[in-house]
Design an enzyme around this catalytic site. Sequence first.
Site, PDB file in Angstrom:
ATOM      1  N   PHE A  93     -13.789  10.907   5.033  1.00 40.62           N
ATOM      2  CA  PHE A  93     -13.587  11.936   4.024  1.00 40.62           C
ATOM      3  C   PHE A  93     -14.332  11.593   2.741  1.00 40.62           C
ATOM      4  O   PHE A  93     -14.989  12.437   2.129  1.00 40.62           O
ATOM      5  CB  PHE A  93     -12.085  12.081   3.743  1.00 40.62           C
ATOM      6  CG  PHE A  93     -11.753  13.021   2.622  1.00 40.62           C
ATOM      7  CD1 PHE A  93     -11.702  14.392   2.826  1.00 40.62           C
ATOM      8  CD2 PHE A  93     -11.484  12.538   1.341  1.00 40.62           C
ATOM      9  CE1 PHE A  93     -11.394  15.263   1.782  1.00 40.62           C
ATOM     10  CE2 PHE A  93     -11.169  13.396   0.296  1.00 40.62           C
ATOM     11  CZ  PHE A  93     -11.131  14.757   0.526  1.00 40.62           C
ATOM     12  N   GLU A  94     -14.238  10.331   2.331  1.00 42.88           N
ATOM     13  CA  GLU A  94     -14.901   9.906   1.100  1.00 42.88           C
ATOM     14  C   GLU A  94     -16.415   9.970   1.246  1.00 42.88           C
ATOM     15  O   GLU A  94     -17.120  10.418   0.334  1.00 42.88           O
ATOM     16  CB  GLU A  94     -14.465   8.490   0.750  1.00 42.88           C
ATOM     17  CG  GLU A  94     -14.969   7.994  -0.603  1.00 42.88           C
ATOM     18  CD  GLU A  94     -14.472   6.610  -0.927  1.00 42.88           C
ATOM     19  OE1 GLU A  94     -14.891   6.066  -1.974  1.00 42.88           O
ATOM     20  OE2 GLU A  94     -13.664   6.056  -0.161  1.00 42.88           O
ATOM     21  N   GLU A 139       0.854  -1.190   0.000  1.00 40.59           N
ATOM     22  CA  GLU A 139       0.000   0.000   0.000  1.00 40.59           C
ATOM     23  C   GLU A 139       0.882   1.229   0.000  1.00 40.59           C
ATOM     24  O   GLU A 139       1.715   1.421   0.890  1.00 40.59           O
ATOM     25  CB  GLU A 139      -0.947   0.045   1.198  1.00 40.59           C
ATOM     26  CG  GLU A 139      -1.797   1.310   1.162  1.00 40.59           C
ATOM     27  CD  GLU A 139      -3.045   1.277   2.007  1.00 40.59           C
ATOM     28  OE1 GLU A 139      -3.836   2.216   1.920  1.00 40.59           O
ATOM     29  OE2 GLU A 139      -3.221   0.298   2.755  1.00 40.59           O
ATOM     30  N   THR A 176     -13.975   5.826   3.631  1.00 40.27           N
ATOM     31  CA  THR A 176     -13.451   6.646   4.715  1.00 40.27           C
ATOM     32  C   THR A 176     -14.442   7.767   5.041  1.00 40.27           C
ATOM     33  O   THR A 176     -15.362   8.053   4.262  1.00 40.27           O
ATOM     34  CB  THR A 176     -12.115   7.279   4.321  1.00 40.27           C
ATOM     35  OG1 THR A 176     -12.321   8.185   3.228  1.00 40.27           O
ATOM     36  CG2 THR A 176     -11.102   6.209   3.901  1.00 40.27           C
ATOM     37  N   GLU A 197       4.874   5.031   3.479  1.00 42.88           N
ATOM     38  CA  GLU A 197       4.413   6.394   3.733  1.00 42.88           C
ATOM     39  C   GLU A 197       5.621   7.236   4.120  1.00 42.88           C
ATOM     40  O   GLU A 197       6.565   6.714   4.731  1.00 42.88           O
ATOM     41  CB  GLU A 197       3.362   6.397   4.857  1.00 42.88           C
ATOM     42  CG  GLU A 197       2.825   7.756   5.267  1.00 42.88           C
ATOM     43  CD  GLU A 197       2.169   8.493   4.117  1.00 42.88           C
ATOM     44  OE1 GLU A 197       2.806   9.455   3.631  1.00 42.88           O
ATOM     45  OE2 GLU A 197       1.065   8.113   3.697  1.00 42.88           O
ATOM     46  N   ASP A 251      -1.926  12.132  -3.911  1.00 38.30           N
ATOM     47  CA  ASP A 251      -1.974  13.589  -4.118  1.00 38.30           C
ATOM     48  C   ASP A 251      -2.286  13.884  -5.582  1.00 38.30           C
ATOM     49  O   ASP A 251      -1.552  13.444  -6.472  1.00 38.30           O
ATOM     50  CB  ASP A 251      -0.619  14.194  -3.745  1.00 38.30           C
ATOM     51  CG  ASP A 251      -0.650  15.715  -3.635  1.00 38.30           C
ATOM     52  OD1 ASP A 251      -1.488  16.341  -4.327  1.00 38.30           O
ATOM     53  OD2 ASP A 251       0.152  16.276  -2.874  1.00 38.30           O
ATOM     54  N   LYS A 300      -2.915  21.559 -10.000  1.00 41.29           N
ATOM     55  CA  LYS A 300      -2.492  22.599 -10.941  1.00 41.29           C
ATOM     56  C   LYS A 300      -1.832  21.964 -12.163  1.00 41.29           C
ATOM     57  O   LYS A 300      -1.046  21.020 -12.040  1.00 41.29           O
ATOM     58  CB  LYS A 300      -1.527  23.570 -10.265  1.00 41.29           C
ATOM     59  CG  LYS A 300      -2.177  24.384  -9.149  1.00 41.29           C
ATOM     60  CD  LYS A 300      -1.190  25.363  -8.544  1.00 41.29           C
ATOM     61  CE  LYS A 300      -1.854  26.174  -7.434  1.00 41.29           C
ATOM     62  NZ  LYS A 300      -0.896  27.130  -6.808  1.00 41.29           N
TER      63      LYS A 300
END
Length: 250
Positions: free
Chosen positions: A219-220, A71, A217, A96, A146, A150
Amino acid sequence: MNQPKPPPPIVTAQEPSGSTHIRSFVHRRAHITPSQEQAIASWLPRWAISYQNHLLDLEAAFGRQAPTILEIGFGMGETTQQIAQARPDDNFLGVEVFNAGVGALLKRIHEHELDNIRIIQHDAVEVLRDMIAPNTLAGAHIYFPDPWPKNRHHKRRLIQPAFIQLLASRLAPGAYIHCATDWEHYAQQMLEVLSAEPGLQNTCTDYAPRPDYRPLTKFENRGLRLGHGVWDLIFTRRPQGADAHDTKAD
């Protein structure tokens, strides 16, 4: 009448996944809680593996022989913990770079007494290149990387041709790559890059339904309530492509 703006072009970096690769993360001064700091101090030696410039013995690292899922970018570790709990017969190697996330997952591992997770705190490209042997992983999870929204930063996105070529080479034949994002343009880039890798095949026509093993999650869930989309992609390594990219990247 104003016409809607077309989506920005998909920009992919073509640099090899070597020492000069474009990094998909930037070290920022992130907040870390006292409990996360304590978890790092107490549990990092037990559950973490140091980056090393030689192949990792997965059986020795986990103390058993079992399918290993990589992961990449596990964030605060909520999803990693839940999947590892639901799939005790699989090993999960989380990569991570940020201290807060590492501390949060260490805390979860300890609190839930999970023995099938190990952590490497390092750049995922270098971990794949130097520590993971070809044809060994049973799967790879890349959830909500991420998006670098931009246009000028799209080249920093993790899902790029050179990276996917490297990752595919580390998968065993039949193993899978599962990506998820809530940025539609990044989903399009993921689909384009994964589809172009000759060693992989899509399990669906384009995007996949969210599999049961990937939990929603907080957030999701919030994003879905607001009408935001989420796109999952699941590709598998072709058996006939097992030796297509099985050399260590330079």
